[in-house]
Design a protein around this motif. Structure first.
Motif, PDB file in Angstrom:
ATOM      1  N   HIS A 134      78.557  44.708 -16.596  1.00  0.00           N
ATOM      2  CA  HIS A 134      78.711  43.851 -17.776  1.00  0.00           C
ATOM      3  C   HIS A 134      78.072  42.487 -17.530  1.00  0.00           C
ATOM      4  N   LEU A 135      78.337  41.905 -16.360  1.00  0.00           N
ATOM      5  CA  LEU A 135      77.766  40.600 -16.027  1.00  0.00           C
ATOM      6  C   LEU A 135      76.244  40.677 -15.909  1.00  0.00           C
ATOM      7  N   ILE A 136      75.751  41.725 -15.281  1.00  0.00           N
ATOM      8  CA  ILE A 136      74.299  41.884 -15.121  1.00  0.00           C
ATOM      9  C   ILE A 136      73.612  42.013 -16.482  1.00  0.00           C
ATOM     10  N   LEU A 137      74.236  42.762 -17.405  1.00  0.00           N
ATOM     11  CA  LEU A 137      73.681  42.931 -18.750  1.00  0.00           C
ATOM     12  C   LEU A 137      73.590  41.586 -19.473  1.00  0.00           C
ATOM     13  N   ALA A 138      74.632  40.771 -19.360  1.00  0.00           N
ATOM     14  CA  ALA A 138      74.638  39.457 -20.018  1.00  0.00           C
ATOM     15  C   ALA A 138      73.563  38.549 -19.433  1.00  0.00           C
ATOM     16  N   TRP A 139      73.407  38.567 -18.110  1.00  0.00           N
ATOM     17  CA  TRP A 139      72.393  37.725 -17.478  1.00  0.00           C
ATOM     18  C   TRP A 139      70.986  38.208 -17.806  1.00  0.00           C
ATOM     19  N   ALA A 140      70.790  39.518 -17.888  1.00  0.00           N
ATOM     20  CA  ALA A 140      69.482  40.054 -18.264  1.00  0.00           C
ATOM     21  C   ALA A 140      69.116  39.609 -19.679  1.00  0.00           C
ATOM     22  N   ALA A 141      70.098  39.612 -20.590  1.00  0.00           N
ATOM     23  CA  ALA A 141      69.860  39.158 -21.958  1.00  0.00           C
ATOM     24  C   ALA A 141      69.544  37.663 -21.991  1.00  0.00           C
ATOM     25  N   THR A 142      70.212  36.886 -21.132  1.00  0.00           N
ATOM     26  CA  THR A 142      69.952  35.444 -21.061  1.00  0.00           C
ATOM     27  C   THR A 142      68.536  35.172 -20.579  1.00  0.00           C
TER      28      THR A 142
END
Length: 432
Positions: A134-142
């Motif tokens: 979940h955290l990796i997905l959010a950072w990738a989107a950022t």
């Protein structure tokens, strides 16, 4: 000495019914008291009501009247001409709205939150893996936003170009922040998870939403550990919050921006340009903005004639195909704005523009909902963060005035993590 000892033994809460009657009496005689400003009487009556409810509540629900004591107490002061003068009718409606809101909370005034304070150990690796993904997905989107749109943190106007779905993915890690205080981490991993969950929202310019995550973290930390937050912690939390507010304010109004500078605002709307005005300005304008817009709606008899949906729920339709217009954007079209962003009227203006006085019933419903959430979570550790998320989104709704899909997605994510952590914790905590 006798008087001092008597005052020390006096239970302020015992005076609650009499003080409320006095406050109501002041309100009803205000119209006949020509020598007294009706606005001042209503304002003081409202402050009295909120203060007494604050002292009456013996649990975290006391944060609700405290929030409005600060919010309305500062924002409703007529010390400038920013957004016009707050009218008597507006402060009257705030009084009755607050009365309806806090009335259900008094049903839970003696309930207490009781937790062991023991940290939950996650023993299932797949649960931890889901959190990391979940955290990796959010950072990738950022990273994608910064690569395609630009450095949003330095140019706040760029955040309006972020696709809605992408913004929701980035901000979806904020409910996770509320669960961190009840989990057991090794060494400094708590700080790593906290920053990993908070920073994406800050980086894309949604500092107000990110502050709700900070609030939820501090709230759960204090409640779950059965201790009052230390003065140092309070000071640091307030300092961080003020830094975010002040940085965002002056960054958006820097030279070359589309918004008026602080110097121009003070010169035009305030009678003095002393240093204290600059210090008060970001907080005062943030609170005054919504109350002032609400007063414009009420005094001007403004109605929603630009959106086919009530503005209070208009944002909920923006997630469906068809190009529905958000409530804030529609309100900007009605009142007028200087940039691409919308306007936020606060909860009173948000319901009044479509429903009129009948919209005050929303206050009572929200009070019942908040009280029930508190009641359900008061002894179950994994539901405490869910309650914290609900409370933080409640405060955000009070300021914004329009329902956002984000409120429901945040609460859904919180319930998801509550179930996930219940599944992944050790057998030692299975019955807790």
């Amino acid at each position: 000495m006798i008087v001092r000892r008597s005052l020390q033994k006096l239970d302020v809460r015992a005076l609650m019914p009499f003080a409320l009657l006095l406050a109501l009496l002041m309100v009803f005689i205000a119209g006949a008291a020509e020598a007294i400003s009706v606005y001042v009487v209503y304002y003081l009556s409202l402050m009295t009501l909120l203060a007494l409810v604050f002292f009456q509540l013996k649990n975290s629900l006391a944060l609700v009247p405290l929030y409005f004591l600060i919010y309305i107490g500062i924002g409703a002061l007529n010390i400038s001409s920013w957004r016009g003068e707050i009218s008597v009718e507006t402060i009257q409606l705030y009084f009755w709205g607050m009365a309806l809101l806090v009335l259900p909370l008094l049903l839970f005034k003696n309930d207490k939150q009781v937790y062991s304070g023991e940290k939950i150990v996650l023993v299932r690796k797949n649960v931890v893996m889901i959190i990391w993904l979940h955290l990796i997905l959010a950072w990738a989107a950022t990273v994608y936003v910064y690569g395609t749109i630009g450095f949003v943190a330095l140019d706040q106007q760029l955040r309006f170009r972020i696709p809605t779905a992408l913004a929701y993915v980035i901000r979806s890690t904020l409910p996770l922040v509320a669960f961190l205080p009840i989990l057991k981490f090794r060494r400094n991993k708590l700080a790593v998870f906290l920053l990993a969950a908070l920073l994406p929202s800050f980086l894309i310019g949604f500092r107000g939403v990110a502050l709700t995550g900070v609030f939820a973290f501090v709230f759960v930390w204090a409640i779950y550990n059965k201790t009052a937050v230390s003065r140092r912690s309070i000071f640091l939390a307030v300092l961080v919050g003020l830094f975010i507010i002040y940085f965002g304010f002056f960054a958006r109004r820097a030279e070359g921006g589309s918004l008026a500078s602080a110097d121009l605002i003070i010169a035009h709307y305030f009678e003095t340009d002393e240093f204290w005005v600059y210090m008060l300005l970001p907080l005062y304008l943030a609170l005054r903005e919504t109350i002032g817009i609400t007063s414009m709606i009420i005094d001007g008899g403004l109605s929603n004639d630009v959106n086919e949906y009530p503005l209070f729920v208009a944002d909920l339709y923006t997630v469906f195909p068809g190009g529905a217009v958000a409530g804030g954007q529609s309100l900007g079209d009605i009142i007028g704005r200087v940039d691409d962003g919308g306007l936020t009227p606060g909860i009173l203006g948000g319901v009044y523009i479509d429903y009129g006085v009948a919209g005050l019933s929303v206050f009572f419903f929200l009070g019942l909902l908040l009280g029930y959430a508190f009641y359900r979570a008061k002894r179950i550790p994994v539901l405490l963060p869910v309650y914290a998320v609900i409370l933080s989104q409640f405060f955000h709704l009070m300021h914004r005035g329009f329902l956002k899909p984000e409120y429901f997605t945040f609460i859904a994510v919180a319930f998801f993590y509550s179930a996930l952590i219940s599944f992944g914790k050790s057998r030692r905590h299975a019955g807790r």
